[in-house]
Write a protein that holds these residues in place. Sequence first.
Motif, PDB file in Angstrom:
ATOM      1  N   ILE A   1      36.353  -3.663 -20.075  1.00 17.26           N
ATOM      2  CA  ILE A   1      36.960  -3.246 -18.842  1.00 17.26           C
ATOM      3  C   ILE A   1      35.851  -2.615 -17.983  1.00 17.26           C
ATOM      4  O   ILE A   1      34.770  -2.417 -18.670  1.00 17.26           O
ATOM      5  N   PHE A   2      36.198  -2.756 -16.645  1.00 15.22           N
ATOM      6  CA  PHE A   2      35.183  -2.180 -15.650  1.00 15.22           C
ATOM      7  C   PHE A   2      35.861  -1.446 -14.680  1.00 15.22           C
ATOM      8  O   PHE A   2      36.730  -1.819 -13.916  1.00 15.22           O
ATOM      9  N   LEU A   3      35.863  -0.136 -14.572  1.00 13.89           N
ATOM     10  CA  LEU A   3      36.638   0.784 -13.717  1.00 13.89           C
ATOM     11  C   LEU A   3      35.235   1.396 -12.763  1.00 13.89           C
ATOM     12  O   LEU A   3      34.696   2.461 -13.114  1.00 13.89           O
ATOM     13  N   PRO A   4      35.009   0.891 -11.924  1.00 16.32           N
ATOM     14  CA  PRO A   4      33.918   1.239 -11.014  1.00 16.32           C
ATOM     15  C   PRO A   4      34.400   2.726 -10.254  1.00 16.32           C
ATOM     16  O   PRO A   4      35.458   2.927  -9.872  1.00 16.32           O
ATOM     17  N   ARG A   5      33.535   3.470 -10.126  1.00 17.70           N
ATOM     18  CA  ARG A   5      33.916   4.953  -9.698  1.00 17.70           C
ATOM     19  C   ARG A   5      33.247   5.406  -8.639  1.00 17.70           C
ATOM     20  O   ARG A   5      31.859   4.754  -8.404  1.00 17.70           O
ATOM     21  N   CYS A   6      33.535   6.320  -7.682  1.00 17.26           N
ATOM     22  CA  CYS A   6      32.588   6.827  -6.768  1.00 17.26           C
ATOM     23  C   CYS A   6      32.852   8.357  -6.611  1.00 17.26           C
ATOM     24  O   CYS A   6      33.781   8.814  -7.173  1.00 17.26           O
ATOM     25  N   ARG A   7      32.018   8.987  -5.953  1.00 20.38           N
ATOM     26  CA  ARG A   7      32.012  10.526  -5.521  1.00 20.38           C
ATOM     27  C   ARG A   7      32.386  10.706  -4.288  1.00 20.38           C
ATOM     28  O   ARG A   7      31.931  10.013  -3.439  1.00 20.38           O
ATOM     29  N   ARG A   8      33.264  11.585  -4.006  1.00 19.80           N
ATOM     30  CA  ARG A   8      33.602  11.881  -2.602  1.00 19.80           C
ATOM     31  C   ARG A   8      34.162  13.400  -2.349  1.00 19.80           C
ATOM     32  O   ARG A   8      34.332  13.882  -3.459  1.00 19.80           O
ATOM     33  N   GLU A   9      33.828  13.819  -1.423  1.00 21.16           N
ATOM     34  CA  GLU A   9      34.040  15.348  -1.144  1.00 21.16           C
ATOM     35  C   GLU A   9      35.646  15.265  -1.004  1.00 21.16           C
ATOM     36  O   GLU A   9      36.538  14.682  -0.400  1.00 21.16           O
ATOM     37  N   GLN A  10      36.364  16.627  -1.507  1.00 21.78           N
ATOM     38  CA  GLN A  10      37.758  16.440  -1.528  1.00 21.78           C
ATOM     39  C   GLN A  10      38.331  18.185  -1.573  1.00 21.78           C
ATOM     40  O   GLN A  10      37.482  18.792  -2.272  1.00 21.78           O
ATOM     41  N   ALA A  11      38.957  18.419  -0.551  1.00 18.64           N
ATOM     42  CA  ALA A  11      39.608  19.877  -0.606  1.00 18.64           C
ATOM     43  C   ALA A  11      40.391  20.228  -1.925  1.00 18.64           C
ATOM     44  O   ALA A  11      41.459  19.795  -2.101  1.00 18.64           O
TER      45      ALA A  11
ATOM     46  N   ARG B   1      35.105  20.149  -2.900  1.00 18.02           N
ATOM     47  CA  ARG B   1      34.296  19.869  -4.084  1.00 18.02           C
ATOM     48  C   ARG B   1      33.989  18.461  -4.046  1.00 18.02           C
ATOM     49  O   ARG B   1      34.805  17.691  -3.609  1.00 18.02           O
ATOM     50  N   VAL B   2      32.969  18.186  -4.708  1.00 20.36           N
ATOM     51  CA  VAL B   2      32.767  16.716  -5.170  1.00 20.36           C
ATOM     52  C   VAL B   2      33.562  16.372  -6.216  1.00 20.36           C
ATOM     53  O   VAL B   2      33.498  16.807  -7.242  1.00 20.36           O
ATOM     54  N   VAL B   3      34.333  15.376  -6.275  1.00 21.77           N
ATOM     55  CA  VAL B   3      35.075  14.883  -7.315  1.00 21.77           C
ATOM     56  C   VAL B   3      34.764  13.283  -7.364  1.00 21.77           C
ATOM     57  O   VAL B   3      34.412  12.570  -6.612  1.00 21.77           O
ATOM     58  N   SER B   4      34.997  12.837  -8.921  1.00 18.33           N
ATOM     59  CA  SER B   4      34.963  11.334  -9.105  1.00 18.33           C
ATOM     60  C   SER B   4      36.105  10.721  -9.179  1.00 18.33           C
ATOM     61  O   SER B   4      37.236  11.419  -9.818  1.00 18.33           O
ATOM     62  N   SER B   5      36.166   9.726  -8.400  1.00 18.64           N
ATOM     63  CA  SER B   5      37.710   8.986  -8.347  1.00 18.64           C
ATOM     64  C   SER B   5      37.385   7.311  -8.499  1.00 18.64           C
ATOM     65  O   SER B   5      36.124   7.034  -8.285  1.00 18.64           O
TER      66      SER B   5
ATOM     67  N   ASP C   1      23.491   6.176 -12.283  1.00 21.97           N
ATOM     68  CA  ASP C   1      24.520   7.098 -12.714  1.00 21.97           C
ATOM     69  C   ASP C   1      25.792   6.393 -12.983  1.00 21.97           C
ATOM     70  O   ASP C   1      26.816   7.088 -13.493  1.00 21.97           O
ATOM     71  N   GLY C   2      26.003   5.409 -12.448  1.00 25.71           N
ATOM     72  CA  GLY C   2      27.148   4.428 -12.772  1.00 25.71           C
ATOM     73  C   GLY C   2      28.105   4.482 -11.595  1.00 25.71           C
ATOM     74  O   GLY C   2      29.075   3.975 -11.639  1.00 25.71           O
ATOM     75  N   PHE C   3      27.651   5.000 -10.605  1.00 24.01           N
ATOM     76  CA  PHE C   3      28.639   5.650  -9.331  1.00 24.01           C
ATOM     77  C   PHE C   3      28.486   4.686  -8.260  1.00 24.01           C
ATOM     78  O   PHE C   3      27.186   4.313  -7.758  1.00 24.01           O
ATOM     79  N   MET C   4      29.236   4.285  -7.372  1.00 23.30           N
ATOM     80  CA  MET C   4      29.060   3.441  -6.300  1.00 23.30           C
ATOM     81  C   MET C   4      28.978   4.334  -5.023  1.00 23.30           C
ATOM     82  O   MET C   4      29.732   5.189  -4.682  1.00 23.30           O
ATOM     83  N   PRO C   5      27.536   4.322  -4.564  1.00 26.01           N
ATOM     84  CA  PRO C   5      27.305   4.830  -3.308  1.00 26.01           C
ATOM     85  C   PRO C   5      28.331   4.632  -1.951  1.00 26.01           C
ATOM     86  O   PRO C   5      28.565   3.526  -1.787  1.00 26.01           O
ATOM     87  N   LEU C   6      28.999   5.472  -1.386  1.00 27.55           N
ATOM     88  CA  LEU C   6      29.786   5.471  -0.272  1.00 27.55           C
ATOM     89  C   LEU C   6      28.950   5.659   1.076  1.00 27.55           C
ATOM     90  O   LEU C   6      28.393   6.872   1.140  1.00 27.55           O
TER      91      LEU C   6
END
Length: 171
Positions: free
Chosen positions: A33-43, A49-53, A107-112
Motif C-alpha cells: 500500500i501507499f498512503l501519502p500524507r501531509c502536515r497542515r495546520e488545523q484548529a 496545531r499541526v496535524v498529519s492527514s 520524513d515521508g510527508f508531502m510538502p504543501l
Amino acid sequence: MDWINDLNWFAIQTKPHLERVAAAHVTKLDVEIFLPRCRREQAVCGITRVVSSPLFPGYFFARFCPIISFDAVRYAPGVLRVVGSRRFPIPLVPEIITDIRDRLQPDGFMPLDRTRFTSGDRVTIEQGPLTGWMGCVEREWDDGKRVQILLETIQQARLLIDRKWLALAEV
C-alpha cells in the motif's frame, strides 16, 4: 486484459476518515500500500496545531494482482471500493505513484506549497467573520502567517488577516 494477471497500482476509496484503518487491513493481505500524507495546520479546540492527514482524503493506493487479490481488497474493512468500472478496477499508470513518491520529503510527508501572494493580487477571504469579502494584497508580513489587504467593501479599509484564510480570486 493482460493487466488482470499482473501486479498493478490501483486507487482505493475508503469510508470517510478511515484511510489508515483500511490501509492497515489491506496490508494484512500481503498487498503493498501507499498512503501519502501531509502536515497542515488545523484548529483543534480553538488552538492551532499541526496535524498529519492523508494527502488525498478518502483514498490510498494499493499494488496487487486483481485475479488474486481483488475481492479480498474490495471487501477489506474500511474500503468502500476499488476505483474502476462496475466490473473491473482501473489500473493506474505506474509513473503516477513514482511521481508522488519522488516529491515526498525524507520524513515521508508531502510538502504543501503555500500560496504566494504578491502586491496587487485580488483575494477572497474564505474563513472567519469576513468570509466572502474581497480585497487587494498590499504585502505579506515577515512572520509568513499574515497578509495585509485593502478591503474593497468598506471604503477601502486596510486589514491584517491570517494567510490561510485567503485564496486568490478568480478573475
